[in-house]
Design an enzyme around this catalytic site. Structure first.
Site, PDB file in Angstrom:
ATOM      1  N   LYS A 117       0.810  -1.222   0.000  1.00 42.16           N
ATOM      2  CA  LYS A 117       0.000   0.000   0.000  1.00 42.16           C
ATOM      3  C   LYS A 117       0.846   1.276   0.000  1.00 42.16           C
ATOM      4  O   LYS A 117       0.451   2.265  -0.623  1.00 42.16           O
ATOM      5  CB  LYS A 117      -1.003   0.006   1.150  1.00 42.16           C
ATOM      6  N   ASN A 140      -1.506   6.811   6.472  1.00 44.03           N
ATOM      7  CA  ASN A 140      -0.507   5.919   7.074  1.00 44.03           C
ATOM      8  C   ASN A 140       0.891   6.197   6.548  1.00 44.03           C
ATOM      9  O   ASN A 140       1.880   5.686   7.069  1.00 44.03           O
ATOM     10  CB  ASN A 140      -0.893   4.465   6.792  1.00 44.03           C
ATOM     11  N   HIS A 185      -1.604  -9.024  11.649  1.00 40.35           N
ATOM     12  CA  HIS A 185      -2.295  -8.289  12.718  1.00 40.35           C
ATOM     13  C   HIS A 185      -3.376  -9.113  13.406  1.00 40.35           C
ATOM     14  O   HIS A 185      -4.356  -8.552  13.925  1.00 40.35           O
ATOM     15  CB  HIS A 185      -2.907  -6.992  12.176  1.00 40.35           C
TER      16      HIS A 185
END
Length: 438
Positions: A117, A140, A185
């Protein structure tokens, strides 16, 4: 009442003293909101710029009385006990991206995925800027989103993590993509289903979805008006790949030999960025030409040294299994000599056994370090577990010959041994200098 007027009348708690939290405090202070700050860490360092009341660690009784909104930094889970108590006290919980969304005036693109990303966000920003548009990367990567409020841009390009998305509900996007979904995660989300659901929130208010052909987890679960697909296979429609060329509607448009991004995983990243550039109104030739001048972001499959014919590749940003799988598949198929891999760190509860098959297929020597290094080393015979990264580099240098490649692609977070993945990369680079100078 405008959103700014509403904020000025509110009492807001900002959770987290990191860069995101600090940006929220600055923004809210300018609106006139009454702000207090909370960080879950009892030993958190309070920056001098924070003049508002700060509470560290466990919250005192009655903390949520009179509070209207809690703005949660991505590092703090919505399932934290104190966050749950805020909800029970009728405090609205959101992240900085949701706060931004309620003030949004500029067309935006959203990019998420387990891997790639940042590359796609920066690449799309570069493509648009090269075309003469004013585009800004935020979220981010790049700038905190709230810093862009009130500025003049043609487009905002938002990199959005699952942590940011799980507290976002009203973000309007001109185009969005989930690049991929791999095991990551799970220590935060609990299950792959919950992790994927967080990613899916990017499509909630999206006009045009960009998807990876055949990978259903990247498709919007809710209705989106338009869709473009990409794949690293020949295709007569949308984006495909054949004879080392990216194709658009069956015609070659970009020779991968002309760009600085390497590996099959970056073919997909480029296709995703091109897809979104077309949504922004660019012509395919203009967008492809801009890709050629893009400089890869650091620590993402970048060659940082070539000593005596040995290539040293820094992929320290590979903080999960999927990122390392992408690197091995992207580089392994083109190797001319041995591929020596340095991996290990904090696996964050992921299933590390997914590495076994690509290790057997692509890797000639696995060297591991860190908290979960022993578990990784047990996946294939002949692996070596060492106490630290300099020791791993030293062994790699001893084993490497001209034509070989040494790849740091940890498949793990860095927090067990380093400040962050950039610190890990610096230790790697310094160790290479040390062993090759002798």
């Amino acid at each position: 009442m405008t959103m700014n007027e509403l904020l000025a009348s509110q009492q807001v708690v900002v959770a987290g003293l990191g860069l995101t939290g600090q940006s929220v405090v600055r923004f809210l202070s300018a609106t006139g909101a009454t702000v207090k700050v909370w960080d879950t860490r009892t030993n958190a360092v309070v920056p001098e710029s924070i003049t508002q009341p700060v509470t560290l660690g466990e919250l005192p009784p009655g903390f949520w009385e009179g509070v209207d909104t809690l703005v949660l930094s991505p590092g703090i889970s919505p399932s934290h006990a104190s966050v749950k108590s805020a909800k029970l006290a009728d405090v609205e919980v959101m992240g900085d991206v949701e706060l931004f969304a309620r003030l949004q005036r500029i067309p935006a693109f959203g990019i998420t995925g387990s891997n790639g990303k940042t590359t796609v966000t920066l690449l799309l920003t570069h493509i648009l800027n090269q075309a003469g548009l004013k585009a800004c990367a935020a979220g981010n990567v790049g700038r905190p989103v709230l810093e862009t409020v009130g500025e003049e841009w043609d487009f905002l390009i938002l990199e959005l993590s699952s942590f940011q998305l799980e507290t976002t509900s009203s973000l309007n996007l001109l185009g969005a993509t989930i690049l991929n979904v791999t095991d990551d995660h799970l220590d935060r989300h609990g299950t792959m289903a919950e992790y994927a659901a967080a990613k899916q929130r990017i499509f909630a208010h999206c006009e045009h979805a960009v998807v990876w052909q055949g990978h259903e987890e990247t498709y919007p679960a809710t209705k989106v008006a338009k869709q473009t697909a990409f794949q690293a296979q020949p295709s007569a429609t949308d984006f495909g790949f054949t004879d080392n060329h990216i194709t658009w509607q069956g015609k070659p448009v970009l020779d991968m030999a002309s760009v600085k991004l390497v590996g099959s995983h970056n073919v997909l990243n480029i296709q995703a960025a091109l897809s979104l550039a077309l949504v922004a109104g660019l012509k395919i030739d203009t967008a492809c030409e801009a890709v050629k001048s893009f400089e890869p972001a650091p620590h993402r499959c970048v060659e940082i040294a070539n000593t005596n014919g040995v290539r040293w590749i820094d992929d320290s940003k590979a903080t999960n299994v999927g990122a390392t799988l992408a690197a091995l598949e992207g580089l392994g198929g083109t190797k001319t000599g041995k591929l020596i891999l340095i991996a290990g760190g904090d696996g964050k509860g992921a299933d590390l056994t997914a590495l076994k098959a690509p290790f057997n297929r692509y890797v000639d020597l696995v060297i591991t370090i860190g908290k979960d290094g022993k578990a990784i080393s047990e996946l294939v015979p002949g692996s070596q577990y060492l106490p630290d990264l300099p020791s791993a580099v030293k062994l790699a240098a001893q084993q490497a010959e001209p034509g070989d490649m040494v790849l740091l692609s940890p498949a793990c977070a860095s927090i067990d041994m380093f400040d962050n993945y950039a610190h890990r990369a610096k230790v790697f680079a310094d160790a290479i200098t040390e062993v090759t100078a002798k």
